[in-house]
Enzyme design. Structure first.
Site, PDB file in Angstrom:
ATOM      1  N   SER A   1      21.470  54.706  19.472  1.00 56.25           N
ATOM      2  CA  SER A   1      22.335  55.162  18.385  1.00 56.25           C
ATOM      3  C   SER A   1      21.527  56.022  17.434  1.00 56.25           C
ATOM      4  CB  SER A   1      22.916  53.960  17.628  1.00 56.25           C
ATOM      5  OG  SER A   1      23.599  54.367  16.463  1.00 56.25           O
TER       6      SER A   1
ATOM      7  N   TYR B   1      21.754  45.831  12.699  1.00 59.11           N
ATOM      8  CA  TYR B   1      22.170  46.699  13.797  1.00 59.11           C
ATOM      9  C   TYR B   1      21.148  47.806  14.041  1.00 59.11           C
ATOM     10  CZ  TYR B   1      24.927  50.049  16.479  1.00 59.11           C
ATOM     11  OH  TYR B   1      25.366  50.935  17.446  1.00 59.11           O
TER      12      TYR B   1
END
Length: 260
Positions: free
Chosen positions: A140, A153
């Site tokens: 990501s 995260y």
């Protein structure tokens, strides 16, 4: 170029994984569908069977080491090889660190990072025997640029990127390729869990990527190898500034991208 390739996809029951399976099948590949929800996989398999008659579905929890090893063995026993393994399974929860639960940190790390490690550990020996294969890890932009409320995260995705880079260097010359795909926000059910209030999604909706855009980038990396891809392209500039001029990034750019 994809015709006949065996492409295994974790997290194939929804979002990026589902669209990747559809697009791969449309180009003649054989999608191997992997996820915890077997019913959703069987429904997708039924949809794809006309264009990909060899398409297969296996239940897979990437936090279960024994199941990962057994499933990889089953695929190799059935198909003889895996040309591409896509580590796509993952989730996120956005929260201020002082309010975040420790269990969420450990669970996200177990799925997002250790799930990637477990699958790579299981599939790699088989690829090395064939001196061929491609492991694609869905990381990501959050693993490149951390933002508030994503400490847990982002840490998992930073770990995936570091793991991918290390593995790529170790496998140089073996015939096995490794790629990291780093998308920005993608319009999927990810946000149903990550952003319970819906505020973040509302703030960034017009900038979101579609699952098809990310799936297309994954398939392009199979056709024409690239070690790392950042989506959308303009986010590369933010990554460069953050790495070279972190002070400037914190003062000028960070306040503008803090939409959580």
């Amino acid at each position: 170029m994809l015709k006949g390739k065996i492409i295994a996809i974790t997290g194939a029951s929804s979002g990026i994984g589902r669209e990747l399976a559809r697009m791969a099948a449309a180009e003649g590949a054989v999608p191997i569908l992997l996820a915890r929800t077997i019913q959703a996989l069987e429904e997708l398999k039924a949809e794809l069977i006309a264009t990909a008659p060899e398409c297969a579905a296996y239940p897979l929890d990437v936090t279960d080491n024994e199941q990962v090893e057994d499933t990889v063995k089953q695929i190799f026993d059935t198909f003889g090889r895996i040309d591409v393994w896509v580590n796509n399974a993952g989730y996120g929860i956005f929260s201020e660190f002082t309010l975040a639960r420790l269990e969420d940190f450990t669970d996200m790390m177990d799925v997002n990072y250790m799930g990637t490690v477990r699958c790579a550990k299981a599939v790699l020996p088989h690829m090395l025997i064939h001196n061929s294969g491609h492991i694609i890890n869905i990381a990501s932009v959050a693993g490149k640029i951390a933002t508030p409320k994503s400490s847990g995260y982002s840490a998992t995705k930073f770990a995936v990127i570091a793991f991918t880079s290390t593995l790529r260097q170790e496998l140089a010359g073996t015939g096995v390729k490794v790629t990291a795909i780093n998308p920005g926000p993608v319009e999927t059910a990810f946000f149903n869990r990550a952003d319970a209030t819906g505020e973040y999604r509302k703030n960034i909706e017009r900038f979101m990527l579609t699952p098809q855009q990310v799936a297309g980038a994954i398939l392009q990396s199979v056709k024409r190898y690239r070690p790392e891809i950042i989506l959308p392209g303009y986010m590369k500039l933010g990554v460069i500034i953050q790495q070279l001029m972190p002070g400037l990034f914190d003062r000028v750019i960070s306040p503008r991208i803090n939409k959580k």
